[in-house]
Design an enzyme around this catalytic site. Structure first.
Site, short mmCIF file in Angstrom:
data_model
loop_
_atom_site.label_atom_id
_atom_site.label_comp_id
_atom_site.label_asym_id
_atom_site.label_seq_id
_atom_site.Cartn_x
_atom_site.Cartn_y
_atom_site.Cartn_z
N GLU A 1 0.86 -1.18 0.00
CA GLU A 1 0.00 0.00 0.00
C GLU A 1 0.90 1.23 0.00
O GLU A 1 1.75 1.39 0.87
CB GLU A 1 -0.93 0.02 1.22
CG GLU A 1 -2.09 -0.94 1.11
CD GLU A 1 -3.13 -0.75 2.21
OE1 GLU A 1 -2.94 0.12 3.07
OE2 GLU A 1 -4.13 -1.49 2.20
N ASP B 1 -5.56 9.98 9.28
CA ASP B 1 -4.24 9.54 9.70
C ASP B 1 -3.80 10.20 10.99
O ASP B 1 -4.11 11.36 11.25
CB ASP B 1 -3.22 9.84 8.59
CG ASP B 1 -3.49 9.04 7.35
OD1 ASP B 1 -3.58 7.80 7.47
OD2 ASP B 1 -3.61 9.62 6.26
#
Length: 272
Positions: free
Chosen positions: A53, A64
């Site tokens: 990824e 995040d």
């Protein structure tokens, strides 16, 4: 335009036949340096990664935690935008034609690029799937249709708080793999994983989903990877790896850190 080869399906088929689990590391493209991205990708494959990824740096990465936010900021400061990410995958494909690469990021850069143009460019570069954390599944039909036309998987996210109606939608439309967020929050935020609760949910999802189910968010080391992999088809490790790479002084150091970090996780998954 011809459809892309289904490297993700081939990867999970091979793992299933050998009784192994997918190890999916996440790195931010352009961090710890522009030059290190592709060598680190190859190092991760050597260390046992099955799928990579690759994070597309974005200025407002709301899903995040601090580690990946800082990584994204550093990469953007070096000029690592969407065009750079696509070029990095093209370079990776010159030596590796089989390891699936999935981009993880946000909708805005793709919309600016143009969704259809992006999809065609991504497939031509050798990208296999895209995970857009801010694309609600209820609004994903048009994007999914464009991606499906060229053979690009639209990877979906499910979490402990996902409602049943949305979960039914995710399971019925899953492409590539379904990414189960093992706790509610931002990446890297969990000090301890509730593996029992996650395992129950993973078993349910695997029984319902039309694609493999992988677990991520909060997996930091070999022990947590092995625990989460018991009831999943694979695990994703992100923030802990990004942190390990953050202050690598050069490409050689970044490669070594990537291998040293990932090898124990691969060994733990295979031992389980």
């Amino acid at each position: 335009m011809s459809r892309a080869p289904d490297r993700i399906a081939a990867c999970f088929d091979a793992l299933r036949h050998s009784g192994r689990k997918a190890l999916i590391p996440f790195i931010t493209a352009g961090d710890p340096s522009l030059e290190a991205t592709v060598p680190v990708m190859h190092a991760l494959v050597r260390a046992g990664a099955n799928i990579i990824e690759l994070g597309v740096p974005f200025s407002d990465p709301m899903a995040d935690g601090p580690t990946i936010q800082r990584s994204s900021e550093r990469a953007l400061g070096r000029g690592a935008g969407l065009a750079y990410v696509i070029e990095a995958v093209q370079e990776f494909r010159r030596e590796d034609a089989t390891t699936p690469v999935v981009l993880m990021g946000y909708l805005n850069p793709i919309e600016i690029h143009g969704t259809r143009r992006f999809a065609e460019t991504a497939v031509a570069a050798g990208i296999d799937g895209v995970l857009l954390v801010d694309l609600p599944p209820e609004e994903a039909d048009e994007t999914r249709a464009i991606f499906t036309e060229v053979g690009l998987a639209l990877i979906a996210l499910a979490s402990p708080t996902t409602g049943e109606a949305r979960l039914d939608m995710l399971c019925s439309t899953a492409q590539g793999y379904l990414y189960y967020v093992s706790f509610s929050g931002v990446t890297g935020a969990a000090d301890r994983l509730d593996t029992h609760a996650a395992s129950d949910r993973l078993r349910q999802l695997r029984a319902r989903a039309g694609a493999p189910v992988v677990a991520g968010f909060g997996i930091k080391d070999a022990a947590s990877a092995a625990a989460m992999a018991v009831d999943a088809d694979g695990v994703v490790v992100g923030s802990a790896l990004v942190a390990a790479l953050a202050d690598a002084s050069d490409v050689r150091s970044a490669r070594k850190r990537a291998e040293d970090f990932l090898q124990p996780l691969r060994q733990a998954l295979d031992a389980g």
